[in-house]
Scaffold this active site. Sequence first.
Site, short mmCIF file in Angstrom:
data_model
loop_
_atom_site.label_atom_id
_atom_site.label_comp_id
_atom_site.label_asym_id
_atom_site.label_seq_id
_atom_site.Cartn_x
_atom_site.Cartn_y
_atom_site.Cartn_z
N HIS A 122 153.52 114.19 -84.52
CA HIS A 122 152.97 113.30 -85.55
C HIS A 122 151.85 113.97 -86.36
O HIS A 122 151.41 113.39 -87.37
CB HIS A 122 152.42 112.02 -84.91
N ASP A 161 162.57 112.66 -79.46
CA ASP A 161 161.57 111.64 -79.14
C ASP A 161 161.97 110.32 -79.82
O ASP A 161 162.58 110.33 -80.90
CB ASP A 161 160.22 112.10 -79.65
N HIS A 163 160.15 108.27 -81.35
CA HIS A 163 159.43 108.12 -82.61
C HIS A 163 159.79 109.24 -83.58
O HIS A 163 159.99 110.38 -83.15
CB HIS A 163 157.91 108.15 -82.37
N ASP A 248 160.65 109.16 -74.33
CA ASP A 248 160.31 107.75 -74.50
C ASP A 248 161.44 106.91 -75.08
O ASP A 248 161.25 105.72 -75.32
CB ASP A 248 159.03 107.58 -75.33
#
Length: 338
Positions: A122, A161, A163, A248
């Site tokens: 991120h 991931d 996200h 995740d």
Amino acid sequence: MQFGYSETCLAHDTGDRHPETADRLRAIRRALASRHGVSYVEADPVDESDVVAVHDPDYVAEINEFCEDGGGNWDPDTVASADTWDAALASAGLSQWAARAAVEGAEGRETPFALGRPPGHHAVEDDAMGFCFVNNAAVAARTLLDDPEAEVERAVIFDWDVHHGNGTQDIFYDQEDVLYASIHEKGLYPGTGEIDETGTGDSAGTTLNVPLAAGAGDEDYLLVVEELLRPVVEAYDPDLFIVSAGFDAHRHDPISRMRVSTEGYALLTDRVRSLTDDVGAALAFVLEGGYGLDTLSEGVATVHETFDGREPMEPDGDPEDKTVEIAEDVRDAHDIGG
């Protein structure tokens, strides 16, 4: 596998209630302790000159000073302590090591996996966010691309991931020598990663986003890898392939709604290994998210076991109809045949 690890990464203190804690690495180490063939490497921290190759120098100076002053809340989600910058440099150094080891021939049971924290995908060019300060995978890819002796002309960063890795996309969005590909849950933080985000200018087509609906499981992820990622990567013909490996999307992770199983990560690993073998790309793994300690640690362990010779079990079901529809939209955006 070879696992990059540094005690320095444990010193990044996010507090008692934050999901991204040093216990994540401790849990992984415990899970790997009973596995055959695990070895650890402690790499040097990355030089700041390599960090500013992908991050704005003013941001690097600002976050360094922020940590020297004791840290605090950089934003509501992203917490730093006095030791965070050292941990971030160590984490990026582990990722850099993993990519270099892969390029220098580490493969099979010696495939490198960087177990660093804080995570990185991120972190955009000029800001920290989403628990991330330095974009580890981006630093690793850029280091090898800029090293003429490494003979790496093109790199892929594949982000599984849950996200979207907005930071990695942001850094390479206008650069032809990195293909960024992401499977993520649509609408989840940070809200980026739409299908029509494909790159700009001469790099059009070098960003591949597959935003899946909540509830997608093993069959859906395999469809994406086999029918979308594979043809795009084959056409791109990379020399280096880095997996931004978050865990995740697991069905029992506390902060997502996906349905990937632990066996699903073995299947993803197997498919990625097959793909990189077919295109002749060096393969390295870099840890991203995963916030259920059991699911995270078992996910990393099953990646290791897959390289150690365990054959994953194929799923019985079929992809969801909505995943098939999303795949068609991605095919149209990238002109993928089939």
